[in-house]
Write an enzyme that holds these catalytic residues in place. Structure first.
Site, PDB file in Angstrom:
ATOM      1  N   HIS A  17       0.863  -1.195   0.000  1.00 33.75           N
ATOM      2  CA  HIS A  17       0.000   0.000   0.000  1.00 33.75           C
ATOM      3  C   HIS A  17       0.891   1.233   0.000  1.00 33.75           C
ATOM      4  O   HIS A  17       1.583   1.493   0.989  1.00 33.75           O
ATOM      5  CB  HIS A  17      -0.911   0.005   1.232  1.00 33.75           C
ATOM      6  CG  HIS A  17      -1.836  -1.169   1.261  1.00 33.75           C
ATOM      7  ND1 HIS A  17      -3.072  -1.155   0.645  1.00 33.75           N
ATOM      8  CD2 HIS A  17      -1.696  -2.405   1.783  1.00 33.75           C
ATOM      9  CE1 HIS A  17      -3.655  -2.328   0.805  1.00 33.75           C
ATOM     10  NE2 HIS A  17      -2.841  -3.114   1.496  1.00 33.75           N
ATOM     11  N   LEU A  18       0.859   1.966  -1.098  1.00 36.96           N
ATOM     12  CA  LEU A  18       1.709   3.168  -1.189  1.00 36.96           C
ATOM     13  C   LEU A  18       0.949   4.441  -0.873  1.00 36.96           C
ATOM     14  O   LEU A  18       1.554   5.504  -0.736  1.00 36.96           O
ATOM     15  CB  LEU A  18       2.317   3.291  -2.585  1.00 36.96           C
ATOM     16  CG  LEU A  18       3.570   2.476  -2.861  1.00 36.96           C
ATOM     17  CD1 LEU A  18       4.032   2.715  -4.302  1.00 36.96           C
ATOM     18  CD2 LEU A  18       4.691   2.802  -1.892  1.00 36.96           C
ATOM     19  N   ARG A  19      -0.404   4.350  -0.792  1.00 35.61           N
ATOM     20  CA  ARG A  19      -1.227   5.563  -0.603  1.00 35.61           C
ATOM     21  C   ARG A  19      -0.971   6.539  -1.748  1.00 35.61           C
ATOM     22  O   ARG A  19      -0.499   6.158  -2.803  1.00 35.61           O
ATOM     23  CB  ARG A  19      -0.967   6.223   0.771  1.00 35.61           C
ATOM     24  CG  ARG A  19      -0.997   5.272   1.965  1.00 35.61           C
ATOM     25  CD  ARG A  19      -2.246   4.435   2.045  1.00 35.61           C
ATOM     26  NE  ARG A  19      -2.327   3.723   3.332  1.00 35.61           N
ATOM     27  CZ  ARG A  19      -3.022   2.612   3.497  1.00 35.61           C
ATOM     28  NH1 ARG A  19      -3.695   2.052   2.490  1.00 35.61           N
ATOM     29  NH2 ARG A  19      -3.085   2.039   4.683  1.00 35.61           N
ATOM     30  N   ASN A  43      -6.488   0.354  -3.294  1.00 35.68           N
ATOM     31  CA  ASN A  43      -7.567   0.801  -2.389  1.00 35.68           C
ATOM     32  C   ASN A  43      -7.391   2.252  -1.962  1.00 35.68           C
ATOM     33  O   ASN A  43      -7.317   2.568  -0.780  1.00 35.68           O
ATOM     34  CB  ASN A  43      -7.705  -0.142  -1.170  1.00 35.68           C
ATOM     35  CG  ASN A  43      -6.465  -0.174  -0.287  1.00 35.68           C
ATOM     36  OD1 ASN A  43      -5.352   0.042  -0.752  1.00 35.68           O
ATOM     37  ND2 ASN A  43      -6.654  -0.445   0.990  1.00 35.68           N
ATOM     38  N   LEU A 221      -5.536  -6.291   9.123  1.00 28.42           N
ATOM     39  CA  LEU A 221      -6.477  -7.261   8.581  1.00 28.42           C
ATOM     40  C   LEU A 221      -5.817  -8.012   7.430  1.00 28.42           C
ATOM     41  O   LEU A 221      -5.145  -7.371   6.620  1.00 28.42           O
ATOM     42  CB  LEU A 221      -7.751  -6.564   8.087  1.00 28.42           C
ATOM     43  CG  LEU A 221      -8.673  -6.082   9.216  1.00 28.42           C
ATOM     44  CD1 LEU A 221      -9.775  -5.187   8.666  1.00 28.42           C
ATOM     45  CD2 LEU A 221      -9.279  -7.281   9.963  1.00 28.42           C
ATOM     46  N   ASP A 249       2.313  -6.231   2.569  1.00 27.01           N
ATOM     47  CA  ASP A 249       1.081  -5.583   3.034  1.00 27.01           C
ATOM     48  C   ASP A 249       1.396  -4.412   3.952  1.00 27.01           C
ATOM     49  O   ASP A 249       0.620  -4.088   4.859  1.00 27.01           O
ATOM     50  CB  ASP A 249       0.154  -6.594   3.729  1.00 27.01           C
ATOM     51  CG  ASP A 249      -1.265  -6.051   3.878  1.00 27.01           C
ATOM     52  OD1 ASP A 249      -1.639  -5.098   3.158  1.00 27.01           O
ATOM     53  OD2 ASP A 249      -2.003  -6.586   4.738  1.00 27.01           O
ATOM     54  N   HIS A 253      -0.804   4.144   8.205  1.00 21.48           N
ATOM     55  CA  HIS A 253      -1.911   5.015   8.645  1.00 21.48           C
ATOM     56  C   HIS A 253      -1.301   6.056   9.579  1.00 21.48           C
ATOM     57  O   HIS A 253      -0.353   5.745  10.310  1.00 21.48           O
ATOM     58  CB  HIS A 253      -2.960   4.217   9.429  1.00 21.48           C
ATOM     59  CG  HIS A 253      -3.765   3.297   8.579  1.00 21.48           C
ATOM     60  ND1 HIS A 253      -4.876   3.696   7.878  1.00 21.48           N
ATOM     61  CD2 HIS A 253      -3.619   1.977   8.314  1.00 21.48           C
ATOM     62  CE1 HIS A 253      -5.376   2.675   7.221  1.00 21.48           C
ATOM     63  NE2 HIS A 253      -4.642   1.608   7.459  1.00 21.48           N
ATOM     64  N   ALA A 265      -6.894  -0.490  10.494  1.00 25.19           N
ATOM     65  CA  ALA A 265      -6.113  -1.719  10.346  1.00 25.19           C
ATOM     66  C   ALA A 265      -4.916  -1.475   9.448  1.00 25.19           C
ATOM     67  O   ALA A 265      -5.055  -0.879   8.379  1.00 25.19           O
ATOM     68  CB  ALA A 265      -6.988  -2.810   9.743  1.00 25.19           C
TER      69      ALA A 265
HETATM   70  C1  NCD Z   1      -4.757  -2.411   4.519  1.00 23.08           C
HETATM   71  C2  NCD Z   1      -4.831  -0.897   4.363  1.00 23.08           C
HETATM   72  O1  NCD Z   1      -4.710  -0.175   5.351  1.00 23.08           O
HETATM   73  O2  NCD Z   1      -4.978  -0.425   3.212  1.00 23.08           O
HETATM   74  N1  NCD Z   1      -4.834  -2.733   5.913  1.00 23.08           N
HETATM   75  C3  NCD Z   1      -4.412  -3.881   6.487  1.00 23.08           C
HETATM   76  O3  NCD Z   1      -4.638  -4.066   7.683  1.00 23.08           O
HETATM   77  N2  NCD Z   1      -3.748  -4.797   5.815  1.00 23.08           N
HETATM   78  C4  NCD Z   1      -5.831  -3.053   3.724  1.00 23.08           C
HETATM   79  C5  NCD Z   1      -5.682  -4.540   3.576  1.00 23.08           C
HETATM   80  O4  NCD Z   1      -4.779  -5.012   2.897  1.00 23.08           O
HETATM   81  O5  NCD Z   1      -6.487  -5.269   4.153  1.00 23.08           O
HETATM   82 ZN    ZN Z   2      -3.156  -5.062   1.860  1.00 25.32          ZN
END
Ligand code: NCD
Ligand code: ZN
Length: 346
Positions: A17-19, A43, A221, A249, A253, A265
């Site tokens: 997740h790079l945002r 996402n 998650l 992953d 945040h 999460a």
């Molecule tokens: C991820 C997120 O924050 O985008 N969070 C996580 O707990 N892994 C989403 C995801 O991969 O479930």
């Molecule tokens: Zn993820």
């Protein structure tokens, strides 16, 4: 190679997740220093569900790289109830999009546009199957009646097995495996099915959520599971099976969103991703298997070349900062204020 250093083909991160925007610019270098490529999760808000959006996102990432960086973002599309077969064909054709991500609606961060029922996606999935475009799966049911710790196992029975039957040639990656059942499922499915494993699920069990008090920075998650599951994951990752490969992953945040009455999460591990995997493999006495897991099996599954460059890790303990910048806020990384036994050499 001596006992104090390990050298491996430069690894790739098959789930990141790079945002976007300032936050992306804050975290990108952590991944780009370690990995040659990363599968970038879609996402965002709104989700990256079209080829045009994925290409624009890719341009923003590439523009944020420092001169001389060869880091390559591998883009994904977010599957929705409205994804069309035509969009999948355009995705496969453009050369920059390598997979499509299934988030069951409501399963995790920014999953509210996710799929409500896979029957809505038949045309898109048929197209992906014939195009060889892999489906990356967040494998958890969202039914509130199912215990949070059972959601992966129930998803496999209720959703994944029927899906594999309906689409016998669809390539599928069960992302961020967290259970023995997940490992057994990937092992027993055919070659077209693989699984990614995070460093934190290899190093932590669910006790880490409650060690001396509630630990929001260990909440992700799918949630951390019992020790027997961690052991099964470690066994799978270090087994030498090409069906299991690296996907961090890493999911940053802001601190304020984690230390909250309803915390988000996600663990942030990009600052030390390969180093944390090295710790896990060392614990299992399997450091010599790290390169296959981190650098070979992912590209082999995706039909891409293995990287040519190499990286070196040194056995040297260093202290992780309490936080890193995340745009105007900060993110608390895994092991904040604590130590990591391996260090990346530049
Ligand atoms: C991820 C997120 O924050 O985008 N969070 C996580 O707990 N892994 C989403 C995801 O991969 O479930
Ligand atoms: Zn993820």
């Amino acid at each position: 190679m001596d006992a104090m250093t390990i050298s491996l083909r430069r690894p790739d991160d098959w789930h990141l997740h790079l945002r976007d925007g300032e936050a992306m610019r804050s975290v990108l270098l952590h991944s780009a220093r370690r990995f040659a490529r990363a599968i970038v999760m879609p996402n965002l808000r709104p989700p990256v569900s079209t080829v045009a959006a994925a290409l624009a996102y890719r341009r923003r990432i590439v523009a944020a790289l420092p001169p001389g960086s060869n880091f390559k973002p591998l883009m994904t599309l977010y599957l929705t109830d409205n994804s069309s077969a035509d969009e999948m064909a355009r995705a496969a054709e453009c050369g920059c999009i390598h997979a499509v991500k299934l988030y069951p609606a409501g399963a995790t961060t920014n999953a509210d546009s996710g799929v409500t029922d896979l029957r809505h996606c038949t045309a898109a999935l048929e197209a992906m199957q014939s195009l060889g475009l892999p489906l990356l799966v967040h494998g958890e049911v969202t039914d509130p009646d199912i215990d949070v710790f059972d959601r992966e196992a129930v998803f496999i029975e209720r959703v994944l097995l029927p899906l594999l039957q309906r689409f016998p040639d669809l390539k599928v990656v069960l992302e961020h495996l967290t259970t023995r059942q997940g490992v057994e499922f990937v092992r027993s499915a055919g070659e077209r099915v693989a699984g990614t494993i995070t460093a934190h699920h290899l190093l932590l069990n669910r006790n880490a959520l409650f060690a001396g008090g509630l630990r929001p920075h260990h909440y992700c998650l799918p949630v951390l599971k019992r020790e027997i599951h961690r052991e099964a994951l470690l066994e799978a990752a270090t087994s030498g099976s090409p069906k299991f490969f690296l996907g961090t992953d890493s999911a940053p945040h802001p601190r304020s969103a984690k230390e909250s009455a309803c915390g988000c999460a996600g663990l942030y591990t990009a600052h030390a991703a390969i180093e944390l995997y090295a710790e896990a493999f060392e614990q299992a006495g399997a450091l010599e298997r790290l390169e296959g897991f981190a650098s070979h099996f992912g590209p082999d599954f995706y039909g891409l070349q293995r990287n040519k460059e190499r990286i070196t890790l040194r056995r040297e303990t260093w202290r992780v900062p309490e936080s890193y910048p995340l745009g105007k806020e900060s993110v608390v990384p895994m092991r904040a204020g604590e130590h990591i036994a391996w260090k990346l050499c530049d």
